[in-house]
Design an enzyme around this catalytic site. Structure first.
Site, PDB file in Angstrom:
ATOM      1  CG  ASP A   1      -1.711   1.246   1.395  1.00  0.00           C
ATOM      2  OD1 ASP A   1      -1.424   2.221   0.692  1.00  0.00           O
ATOM      3  OD2 ASP A   1      -2.625   1.258   2.241  1.00  0.00           O
TER       4      ASP A   1
ATOM      5  CE  LYS B   1      -4.035   9.008   0.615  1.00  0.00           C
ATOM      6  NZ  LYS B   1      -4.831   9.759   1.579  1.00  0.00           N
TER       7      LYS B   1
ATOM      8  CB  CYS C   1      -9.054   5.408   7.533  1.00  0.00           C
ATOM      9  SG  CYS C   1     -10.290   6.563   6.983  1.00  0.00           S
TER      10      CYS C   1
HETATM   11  N1  7TS Z   1      -3.665   3.572   2.407  1.00  0.00           N
HETATM   12  C1  7TS Z   1      -3.035   4.554   3.073  1.00  0.00           C
HETATM   13  C2  7TS Z   1      -1.714   4.279   3.726  1.00  0.00           C
HETATM   14  C3  7TS Z   1      -3.614   5.827   3.115  1.00  0.00           C
HETATM   15  O1  7TS Z   1      -2.975   6.812   3.734  1.00  0.00           O
HETATM   16  C4  7TS Z   1      -4.860   6.056   2.473  1.00  0.00           C
HETATM   17  C5  7TS Z   1      -5.560   7.365   2.577  1.00  0.00           C
HETATM   18  C6  7TS Z   1      -5.443   4.994   1.757  1.00  0.00           C
HETATM   19  C7  7TS Z   1      -4.818   3.761   1.759  1.00  0.00           C
HETATM   20  C8  7TS Z   1      -6.687   5.171   0.963  1.00  0.00           C
HETATM   21  O2  7TS Z   1      -6.454   6.041  -0.083  1.00  0.00           O
HETATM   22  P1  7TS Z   1      -7.637   6.554  -1.017  1.00  0.00           P
HETATM   23  O3  7TS Z   1      -7.014   7.623  -1.840  1.00  0.00           O
HETATM   24  O4  7TS Z   1      -8.106   5.406  -1.810  1.00  0.00           O
HETATM   25  O5  7TS Z   1      -8.695   7.074  -0.088  1.00  0.00           O
HETATM   26  N2  7TS Z   1      -5.263   8.073   3.751  1.00  0.00           N
HETATM   27  C9  7TS Z   1      -5.959   9.101   4.270  1.00  0.00           C
HETATM   28  C10 7TS Z   1      -5.561   9.770   5.421  1.00  0.00           C
HETATM   29  O6  7TS Z   1      -4.576   9.504   6.078  1.00  0.00           O
HETATM   30  N3  7TS Z   1      -6.442  10.740   5.687  1.00  0.00           N
HETATM   31  O7  7TS Z   1      -7.381  10.727   4.736  1.00  0.00           O
HETATM   32  C11 7TS Z   1      -7.095   9.724   3.844  1.00  0.00           C
END
Ligand code: 7TS
Length: 422
Positions: free
Chosen positions: A216, A242, A380
């Site tokens: 991940d 991100k 999360c």
């Molecule tokens: N894995 C990690 C390590 C993450 O930080 C996040 C999102 C996800 C998976 C999921 O990513 P998405 O773009 O599919 O939603 N992290 C966060 C956070 O730390 N605050 O809001 C979203």
């Protein structure tokens, strides 16, 4: 020598001398605003980072001059859009050093990427009595899909534990690996406590058992140079939003031989070779795994964000972020009543903390009044909160456009929080 040590050794002197943060900040129009009458201090980059002007401009060019559906038109606009979309895939390929562009599957983000692998690879390879290994610091996106899979198949979810600093216990991991293990799924960097995991070691150990590893990379791709061939990971998932690109963009990299064997995640247009009512045959990679019209504008934006990152000097950006983390850690640690959650030796610029007798949501609200954006909650990662016996944390996460002055502003605001609640 660790990854961060290596980067710091070679880049720190240059970073201090050459990183012109005020210049970099000019690239991000969103930062030029006031919130509640105060200059915006944006410290919620782990949730979503801001978008530089060249990415915004690339999106405008697409919408003004190229907007069209891809892969299916012989007309001029469709060809332009297809070229731009596939050009973005080439940029991703080079950015992560994949062998081939077709190994880079465009998805809406990390969550979709992990679900795609769970569905296409996991459902095919995991059976009753098998085991899936994740870690104690995963985001829900790298827990829930595997739990769903284990529930469906009668398989068992095993969890690599961590110590009080927030570092994975690799001996325990080695003991978990066995011939029933079918996949390992671990974060490169924790979003809640910032730990940088020794991902190469984790991958090597799994490969001794012939077990594939999904990384991940939602945070890893932002804070470290990633070379999927060097890591030898089997899958690597990340989100564009991100890494300075628009929402709706993202990638799951997979080794071609694994992706080839996978079932399609979704059925529909663009992923087929032939369709009759009796049988459908699928297109080759990457199309087989990209059903329907994708987020064309967003993925083109991701390509532009990669251009931007290549242009500013990745290593220096990482070294500067490490300087900021160090400074922020020192300053926050010095405040009485503040406890930092996650003190791993190898950390990215994510700083989770709690203030004695103050709920993190109250911290978040007071900081917002000061124009400071942090995230308050469980990020999360509820099992991480349970592990550290806290209901939630406040989290400041830094990007290369943040400054030491912003850290000072954060510190003053936390002192104000303590004053209000004392
Ligand atoms: N894995 C990690 C390590 C993450 O930080 C996040 C999102 C996800 C998976 C999921 O990513 P998405 O773009 O599919 O939603 N992290 C966060 C956070 O730390 N605050 O809001 C979203």
């Amino acid at each position: 020598m660790s990854v961060t040590e290596k980067i710091l050794e070679t880049e720190r002197p240059k970073a201090e001398l050459e990183w012109n943060v005020e210049r970099i900040r000019e690239d991000f129009p969103v930062l030029r605003q006031t919130v509640n009458g105060k200059p915006l201090v944006y410290l919620d980059n782990a949730a979503s980072s801001q978008v530089p002007q060249i990415v915004i401009d690339r999106g405008s060019v697409y919408l003004e001059q190229e907007h069209s559906n891809i892969h299916r038109g012989v007309h001029y606009l469709s060809q332009k859009a297809t070229t731009a979309y596939e050009g973005a895939r080439e940029k991703v390929k080079r950015f992560i050093n994949a062998r081939e562009a077709r190994e880079c599957i465009f998805v809406r983000g990390t969550t979709e990427g992990i679900n795609l692998v769970m569905y296409g690879y996991g459902r095919k390879s995991v059976g009753e009595g098998d085991e899936v290994i994740i870690s104690a610091m995963e985001h829900h996106a790298n827990i829930v899909p595997w739990q769903m899979l284990c529930e469906e198949k009668g398989a068992r979810l095993r969890v690599i534990p961590m110590n009080d600093a927030g570092e994975l216990l690799l001996d325990e991991y080695d003991a978990l690996l066995n011939e029933r293990t079918k996949i390992v799924a671990v974060a490169h960097i924790s979003n809640s406590i910032g730990t940088i995991n020794p991902i190469k070691e984790i991958i090597d150990s799994a490969h001794k058992y012939g077990v594939p590893v999904l990384v991940d990379g939602a945070q890893g791709i932002v804070h470290l140079p990633v070379d999927v061939q060097d890591l030898d990971c089997d899958f690597y998932a990340f989100s564009g939003h991100k890494m300075f690109a628009p929402t709706g963009s993202g990638v799951v990299y997979g080794k071609a031989e694994l992706l080839e064997k996978m079932n399609p995640f979704q059925g529909g247009g663009d992923m087929i070779r032939t369709v009759t009512f009796e049988k459908t045959t699928y297109a080759g990679l990457p199309n087989k795994l990209e059903a329907g019209t994708p987020a064309i504008a967003s993925q083109i934006g991701l390509g532009a964000a990669i251009d931007y990152l290549n242009g500013i000097g990745r290593e220096r950006a990482v070294a500067y972020e490490q300087e900021l983390l160090l400074y922020a850690t020192e300053r926050l640690s010095a405040i009485e009543g503040v406890r930092i959650i996650g003190t791993a030796r190898e950390k990215a610029s994510v700083l989770s903390f709690i203030v004695e007798n103050v709920h993190p949501h109250d911290i978040g609200t007071i900081l917002d009044q000061e124009g400071i954006a942090v995230r308050a909650g469980h990020h999360c990662a509820q099992p991480v909160m349970q592990r550290f016996k806290v209901p939630a944390t406040a989290r400041a996460s830094f990007a290369f456009y943040n400054t030491k002055q912003e850290v000072d502003t954060l510190v003053r605001a936390i002192e104000k929080v303590i004053e209000v609640f004392s």
